[in-house]
Structure formats: C-alpha cells, structure tokens
Design a protein around this motif. Structure first.
Motif, PDB file in Angstrom:
ATOM      1  N   ALA A 274       0.828  -1.204   0.000  1.00  0.00           N
ATOM      2  CA  ALA A 274       0.000   0.000   0.000  1.00  0.00           C
ATOM      3  C   ALA A 274       0.864   1.256   0.000  1.00  0.00           C
ATOM      4  O   ALA A 274       0.585   2.231  -0.727  1.00  0.00           O
ATOM      5  CB  ALA A 274      -0.931  -0.009   1.204  1.00  0.00           C
ATOM      6  N   LEU A 275       1.928   1.252   0.777  1.00  0.00           N
ATOM      7  CA  LEU A 275       2.815   2.414   0.837  1.00  0.00           C
ATOM      8  C   LEU A 275       3.561   2.605  -0.483  1.00  0.00           C
ATOM      9  O   LEU A 275       3.818   3.739  -0.912  1.00  0.00           O
ATOM     10  CB  LEU A 275       3.803   2.255   2.001  1.00  0.00           C
ATOM     11  CG  LEU A 275       3.214   2.385   3.413  1.00  0.00           C
ATOM     12  CD1 LEU A 275       4.248   1.996   4.455  1.00  0.00           C
ATOM     13  CD2 LEU A 275       2.738   3.815   3.662  1.00  0.00           C
ATOM     14  N   TRP A 276       3.901   1.503  -1.123  1.00  0.00           N
ATOM     15  CA  TRP A 276       4.616   1.595  -2.400  1.00  0.00           C
ATOM     16  C   TRP A 276       3.733   2.254  -3.461  1.00  0.00           C
ATOM     17  O   TRP A 276       4.177   3.111  -4.226  1.00  0.00           O
ATOM     18  CB  TRP A 276       5.055   0.201  -2.819  1.00  0.00           C
ATOM     19  CG  TRP A 276       5.613   0.074  -4.220  1.00  0.00           C
ATOM     20  CD1 TRP A 276       5.152  -0.715  -5.207  1.00  0.00           C
ATOM     21  CD2 TRP A 276       6.726   0.771  -4.773  1.00  0.00           C
ATOM     22  NE1 TRP A 276       5.904  -0.566  -6.346  1.00  0.00           N
ATOM     23  CE2 TRP A 276       6.891   0.340  -6.100  1.00  0.00           C
ATOM     24  CE3 TRP A 276       7.615   1.720  -4.279  1.00  0.00           C
ATOM     25  CZ2 TRP A 276       7.875   0.817  -6.944  1.00  0.00           C
ATOM     26  CZ3 TRP A 276       8.613   2.202  -5.110  1.00  0.00           C
ATOM     27  CH2 TRP A 276       8.733   1.753  -6.430  1.00  0.00           C
ATOM     28  N   SER A 277       2.462   1.903  -3.474  1.00  0.00           N
ATOM     29  CA  SER A 277       1.537   2.508  -4.440  1.00  0.00           C
ATOM     30  C   SER A 277       1.395   4.006  -4.189  1.00  0.00           C
ATOM     31  O   SER A 277       1.374   4.806  -5.131  1.00  0.00           O
ATOM     32  CB  SER A 277       0.173   1.823  -4.343  1.00  0.00           C
ATOM     33  OG  SER A 277       0.281   0.450  -4.624  1.00  0.00           O
ATOM     34  N   ARG A 278       1.302   4.386  -2.902  1.00  0.00           N
ATOM     35  CA  ARG A 278       1.168   5.810  -2.584  1.00  0.00           C
ATOM     36  C   ARG A 278       2.465   6.555  -2.900  1.00  0.00           C
ATOM     37  O   ARG A 278       2.439   7.710  -3.360  1.00  0.00           O
ATOM     38  CB  ARG A 278       0.814   5.960  -1.097  1.00  0.00           C
ATOM     39  CG  ARG A 278       0.615   7.381  -0.630  1.00  0.00           C
ATOM     40  CD  ARG A 278      -0.633   8.020  -1.243  1.00  0.00           C
ATOM     41  NE  ARG A 278      -0.809   9.368  -0.754  1.00  0.00           N
ATOM     42  CZ  ARG A 278      -1.527   9.688   0.317  1.00  0.00           C
ATOM     43  NH1 ARG A 278      -2.159   8.730   0.989  1.00  0.00           N
ATOM     44  NH2 ARG A 278      -1.644  10.937   0.687  1.00  0.00           N
ATOM     45  N   ALA A 279       3.609   5.924  -2.666  1.00  0.00           N
ATOM     46  CA  ALA A 279       4.896   6.568  -2.929  1.00  0.00           C
ATOM     47  C   ALA A 279       5.083   6.845  -4.416  1.00  0.00           C
ATOM     48  O   ALA A 279       5.615   7.892  -4.813  1.00  0.00           O
ATOM     49  CB  ALA A 279       6.037   5.705  -2.400  1.00  0.00           C
ATOM     50  N   LEU A 280       4.621   5.913  -5.261  1.00  0.00           N
ATOM     51  CA  LEU A 280       4.730   6.114  -6.708  1.00  0.00           C
ATOM     52  C   LEU A 280       4.023   7.391  -7.143  1.00  0.00           C
ATOM     53  O   LEU A 280       4.492   8.120  -8.019  1.00  0.00           O
ATOM     54  CB  LEU A 280       4.141   4.910  -7.443  1.00  0.00           C
ATOM     55  CG  LEU A 280       5.018   3.651  -7.512  1.00  0.00           C
ATOM     56  CD1 LEU A 280       4.250   2.498  -8.142  1.00  0.00           C
ATOM     57  CD2 LEU A 280       6.301   3.927  -8.277  1.00  0.00           C
ATOM     58  N   ALA A 281       2.874   7.658  -6.509  1.00  0.00           N
ATOM     59  CA  ALA A 281       2.115   8.858  -6.870  1.00  0.00           C
ATOM     60  C   ALA A 281       2.762  10.127  -6.345  1.00  0.00           C
ATOM     61  O   ALA A 281       2.506  11.217  -6.871  1.00  0.00           O
ATOM     62  CB  ALA A 281       0.693   8.736  -6.331  1.00  0.00           C
ATOM     63  N   GLU A 282       3.596   9.986  -5.319  1.00  0.00           N
ATOM     64  CA  GLU A 282       4.203  11.163  -4.702  1.00  0.00           C
ATOM     65  C   GLU A 282       5.608  11.451  -5.230  1.00  0.00           C
ATOM     66  O   GLU A 282       6.176  12.507  -4.918  1.00  0.00           O
ATOM     67  CB  GLU A 282       4.271  10.983  -3.177  1.00  0.00           C
ATOM     68  CG  GLU A 282       2.929  10.909  -2.483  1.00  0.00           C
ATOM     69  CD  GLU A 282       2.197  12.239  -2.487  1.00  0.00           C
ATOM     70  OE1 GLU A 282       2.846  13.282  -2.764  1.00  0.00           O
ATOM     71  OE2 GLU A 282       0.975  12.253  -2.228  1.00  0.00           O
ATOM     72  N   PHE A 283       6.203  10.530  -5.977  1.00  0.00           N
ATOM     73  CA  PHE A 283       7.555  10.759  -6.473  1.00  0.00           C
ATOM     74  C   PHE A 283       7.569  12.018  -7.349  1.00  0.00           C
ATOM     75  O   PHE A 283       6.670  12.237  -8.159  1.00  0.00           O
ATOM     76  CB  PHE A 283       8.064   9.564  -7.280  1.00  0.00           C
ATOM     77  CG  PHE A 283       8.447   8.388  -6.444  1.00  0.00           C
ATOM     78  CD1 PHE A 283       8.782   8.549  -5.104  1.00  0.00           C
ATOM     79  CD2 PHE A 283       8.471   7.102  -6.985  1.00  0.00           C
ATOM     80  CE1 PHE A 283       9.138   7.455  -4.325  1.00  0.00           C
ATOM     81  CE2 PHE A 283       8.832   6.012  -6.215  1.00  0.00           C
ATOM     82  CZ  PHE A 283       9.160   6.192  -4.877  1.00  0.00           C
ATOM     83  N   THR A 284       8.591  12.815  -7.174  1.00  0.00           N
ATOM     84  CA  THR A 284       8.712  14.054  -7.955  1.00  0.00           C
ATOM     85  C   THR A 284       8.906  13.721  -9.426  1.00  0.00           C
ATOM     86  O   THR A 284       9.602  12.762  -9.790  1.00  0.00           O
ATOM     87  CB  THR A 284       9.884  14.895  -7.451  1.00  0.00           C
ATOM     88  OG1 THR A 284      11.074  14.116  -7.525  1.00  0.00           O
ATOM     89  CG2 THR A 284       9.665  15.354  -6.027  1.00  0.00           C
TER      90      THR A 284
END
Length: 625
Positions: A274-284
C-alpha cells in the motif's frame, strides 16, 4: 487552663480533627487565637499576614490521624512565635499515605500561590522536622506584611528556618509497614478517567534496534536501554504500550536477552504494497532513474509538510527531499501496522477503548542523537504517504556517549565483554580464585555486568552527554555503581535467610502477625530515614519515572529515566549505613524479639522497594555475591 470536649464536624467523607499545639495544647476552629502579631511581638509583618491567612481560609492543612473520635480543645495562650497546628480534614478511608498528598495539603492551607513546602531528605534535618516551608519562601508569599493519603502530623512550629512540620512517626511506621504491598505500586491518579476516554496508547519506537548487533554503537545501546526502561515504567503505570520494531535478527535477540532487555521479535516483515503505491504517486516528476543512487526508488518532496505542521512542531528547516528505499518503506509499514493492529496483550492494565482510533495513539521515537535527523524525515514521510498516520509524534533524543581513553569505535558487544571481564577479575581478587567457569556463578556475573552497564547508561538524563570511564575497576564498595546496589540487595537476602535458618534451629519464633508488632521500638534515625526517604515516596517515584508530557508543544519531550537509578543508589547507601551500625538479628532472648521483628518488617519493605526498582531496570535480584 480549661480543657473541654470539642465538637466533631463532618463534611463529606472527612472528619474534622484538631492537631496538637505542643504536648498539651490543641487549637480549636472556634478559638483561632494567637495568630495575630500582637502589640509587643517581633519577627516582621509577614507573620501576621500568614497566621491571619491560615485562620481565615476554609481549606486547612490536612493530616490522617487514623481516628474519627472528637478532639479536645483548649484556649491557646498568646505566644510568639506561634507554636500551633491547624485543624485538619481527615479521610475516613485507610488509604495509602502519600508525600505528594501531604505537600499538596500543606500548600493548599496557605491559600493561592506557588508551592512553598518541601520534604526533607538529609539525616541531620530529619532529627527535628520532616517538612519545611523556608522563611524566604514565606516572606515572598506574604510580601505585603499554607485527603486520605496525607500523613499524620505531630507538630508544626515556627523555627529560624521557617515553618517546620514533623510527622507522628509511630503512626506512619504502623500505617506503611502494615500494608507494604501498597507502597510498591504507582500512586493512583487523582481523578481516573472513564474507560471510554482513557489516555492515549503509546507506540514506543526505537530505530537503533534495526542495527546489526556487531556494529551497535554505545549511543545506540543507550537509546535501547532508555526505550526498554520507559516501556517498563509505562507498563507498571498500566499504560497501553506497543513496541516497535519487532526484532528479526537472531543475534540481536541474543544480545537483548543477555542485557535483560524485554523486546518482541518477529520472523517476517510487514507488507509495503500500500505504501509503495502511494509513494509512486508522490515521487517528484523530475526523478531520473539513471541519476538516483543505487537502491533508491524515488524522491518525495517534504517541503509542503515542513512549511505546515513540521515547522510548528520544530522539525529541522533543512529537511527538503526524502530518498525512498525499500528499507524505508518497510520501516513505515511496520509502524503503520502497529498503529492499525494494536496487540491485545500490549499492557497488563490500561486498554484502549474499543473505538479508539489513531487520534488516541501517541508515537514516541527513542533515538540516538545521530539518528534524529533521519527520524524526522521518516515522520514527515509517514504523514505524506499514510493518511491514517498519528498526528502526534514525539522524540526522546539520547545524547552522545564518550569513552575516556578508548576509540569511539567501541561497540556495545565489546563494552559488555569488557565489563564482564572486569566483574570476573574483581571476584577473583576477592575470593582468591577464578569463579568465572563455575556454573553456580555464571548467572551472578552476568547480572552484575548488566547492572554495571545499565546504571552507567541510565543514571544521567538521556538528553545529556554521558562519559564512561572503562578504566575504573568494578567493586561492591563503590557507592555510585550498579554492583553496589546489587551487593546490598544480596545483603538483604542473606539477612532474611539467616533469620529463616535460625527459626528452623529453634532460636527464633516464627514471624508474628504484622498487626501485633510494636513499631514504637523503631527509634533509630536510620530507620526513619529508610522509611521516609525510600518506602513512603516510592509510589510517587514510579509515577514520575513514567511521566512523559505527551501534550507538550514541540517535537522533543524529556524522559526521566535517571530517577530510578539515583533512587536505588541512595536507598542502598542509607541501608548500608544503617546495616553497618545496627545489629538486626539479636541474641535469642524474648525481650529483644519485639524490636527485631519491627526492624525485620521495615527491612522487608525496603527489600520489596529495592526489588521493584530493579525490575523497572530489567534486573533480577541477587541472593548472594
């Protein structure tokens, strides 16, 4: 002088009793004479204001005399300085005596203002008084011209130092030593919260436990020991505590067991999907896979959070971007899982309400000073990637550990081995032979080594720098060391073993019921010192050791992990001094048994306090050294 039967007044659960002016005089609420300064009195105008205030306020100095019988009242002669005691509300319950309750009642009797009274601790002062309101503090308070747990008061009088108060020692001995178990538990909160609104759950996070045991630095070891001590202190208070991270390295688990650190273990990491999916959306968007360091999945901008809640909380203004790795996501996943799935057995007492959410959870990160910057990044990243992350995160930062004459690369494992070798060497010098390979002594040497380490690491406030002197030899005679405390613990065990052996031989009778003991036979100043400075205030110490100001503004909070170590060292010094002067196990003559039993009951209370204090440090008591 006329003596008459005074009235008994009641209010709620209190009985109004009167306290003796001296050995013969009692002041009645209806006869508040002798308070004013008088035409020929000296001593300064503040005395008049003080006694006027004490005479007119309805909240009197409270003390528990243990009886509800009517008091006698007499006319009070005009004297200066006034030797008086105040009418007091007395709780009918037979609750535990408390130092804080007594101080609170004394300060309340003086009306509005800051605290004035304090508890004496020095032996030379305890000969004459148990509490003191210093003259300068009283002058500052009156610069224009003072429950059921309150200890019974003998007298209060004006002295050159100020108002001095002395307790009824026989009554205090009787109350405390008749219910020893009540004084080895924390003081109860003044107003317990309703079950549905009980205090926050505490998630205790110690990042140092993710290090490899072979490379664990001393500053990281300090953070581990502080976290373990905090967990024990919070547990004994009944607080719901969850410990993170669960240790997966078997070598780290072995080291923690060796150090008597109680920490959970786990075999598999938490899921990061779940965190990996959210991190992908937040990557600059500017991330260039070719430009990222090896192992870095992407970069997340923390500026927005830093400008908002981060700056208000006191986070480092240099925080900008966070390079996200698989390990970092794994750490966040474990924290996330700990908040969402609170363990049922995380506390023996206080449990969270069934509908408690993340708002009732407080995260306390216990970090070394080297790890704090990275932990601040992790806090912000958690808020960025998890909408359910707790809003309240606090840091307990442990200061650096400096070792005199040794390179800074000394690891925790090398530190333990060095202390263990010193303990074995000291034992060989004392006994004239090497006992290190004797199985009967293996566990004793291990406990002494860990006690030395824990008292070194925990005897100063965690935030301060710690200087460790490895060259110092280990000795039971050094009054500041853990081995000195363990030595006196063993002396107590030997004393009670000696009494038990004498009973089996028929020299002494079996221990009588505590209710039949005559505590007026405890006349040594060292006996009052042990009760007043060690047994009586111990419940308050347990509460203070677990005190974390979780509602304080800012990122950092203070932990008081040094309190228990300092208390146990002072207790051991007082006991050692008393034990060296007083012969406890007397000649087997009936007329000496009464005093011997009273002293044994006092030392039984001291022993219980000592064992409870050692348990808070994760140290088992020793029966011999």
């Amino acid at each position: 002088m006329r003596r008459e039967r005074g009235p008994t007044r009641s209010r709620g659960s209190f009985s109004w009793l009167l306290m003796m002016v001296d050995s013969e005089t009692i002041l009645s609420p209806r006869e508040p004479r002798g308070f004013g300064p008088g035409p020929n009195r000296t001593g300064g105008p503040w005395w008049g204001h003080l006694w006027k205030a004490l005479a007119t306020v309805s909240l009197w100095c409270t003390c528990l005399l243990g009886t509800g019988s009517p008091a006698l009242s007499v006319a009070l002669p005009e004297v200066w300085p006034p030797k008086i005691l105040l009418p007091v509300p007395v709780a009918m319950a037979t609750g535990r005596l408390g130092v804080e309750e007594t101080l609170g009642a004394l300060n309340l009797a003086l009306g509005a203002g800051g605290p004035v009274w304090f508890k004496e601790t020095r032996a030379r002062h305890l000969r004459a008084r148990d509490f003191l309101a210093p003259r300068r503090a009283l002058q500052a308070r009156f610069k224009d011209g003072q429950g059921s747990g309150v200890a019974p008061v003998l007298r209060c009088e004006a002295t050159p130092s100020g108002l001095a108060l002395q307790l009824q020692r026989n009554a205090v001995f009787q109350r405390v030593l008749s219910s020893v178990a009540a004084y080895t538990a924390p003081a109860a909160p003044a107003a317990p919260a309703a079950p549905a609104t009980r205090g926050p759950r505490v998630l205790l996070h110690c990042p140092s436990l993710r290090a490899a045991p072979c490379t664990l630095r001393l500053c990281q070891l300090r953070a581990v020991l502080v976290a373990d001590h905090l967990a024990r202190a919070l547990h004994i208070q009944g607080v719901s505590v969850s410990l993170v991270p669960a240790v997966r390295d078997p070598d780290m688990s072995t080291l923690l067991q060796q150090l008597w650190v109680d920490w959970p273990s786990a075999s598999a990491p938490a899921s990061t999907e779940a965190l990996w999916s959210r991190a992908l959306a937040e990557f600059t968007s500017a991330d260039d896979k070719g430009a990222l360091p090896p192992g870095v999945l992407g970069s997340v901008c923390l500026k927005e959070l830093l400008e908002g809640r981060g700056r208000l909380a006191g986070y480092d203004p240099n925080l900008d971007n966070c390079l996200v790795t698989e390990d970092l996501l794994s750490v966040l996943a474990e924290l996330q899982a700990a908040v969402q799935h609170w363990p049922d057995n995380c506390s023996p007492g206080l449990a969270a309400a069934p509908d408690a959410g993340v708002d009732s959870c407080m995260v306390v990160h216990v970090v070394s000073y080297e790890e704090e910057f990275q932990q601040q990044k992790l806090d912000l990243l958690w808020w960025k990637l998890d909408d359910g992350a707790p809003l309240r995160q606090k840091h307990v930062v442990c200061g650096p550990v400096k070792v005199a004459g040794v390179p800074s690369t000394l690891t925790a494992l090398e530190y333990y081995e060095l202390r263990h070798a010193q303990v074995c060497k000291a034992s060989a010098l004392k006994h004239g032979r090497d006992l290190a390979k004797d199985p009967a002594w293996t566990e004793t040497f291990r406990v002494l080594s860990v006690a030395t380490i824990k008292f070194e690491m925990l005897s100063k406030t965690p935030q301060s720098q710690l200087l460790v002197a490895l060259a110092e030899s280990i000795s039971t005679k050094g009054t500041k060391s853990g081995t000195f405390v363990m030595y006196n613990c063993a002396r107590l065990a030997t004393l009670f073993e000696g009494y038990k052996h004498s009973v089996e031989q028929g020299l002494y009778p079996a221990f009588p019921p505590v209710s039949s003991l005559d505590f007026s036979l405890l006349r040594e100043e060292g006996e009052w010192l042990l009760l007043f400075n060690s047994v009586l205030p111990f419940p308050d110490l347990l509460s203070q050791a677990a005190a974390l100001d979780l509602t304080a503004p800012g990122l950092h909070i203070a932990a008081h992990t040094e309190m228990v170590c300092k208390f146990l060292v002072q207790l051991s010094m007082d006991f050692s001094s008393y034990y060296n002067r007083v012969h406890i196990l007397t000649e087997p003559r009936p007329h000496l048994f009464g005093q011997m039993f009273a002293r044994l009951q006092l030392l039984r209370a001291v022993c219980e306090v000592l064992h409870t204090g050692l348990a808070m440090l994760g140290l088992p008591p020793l029966s011999y050294i």
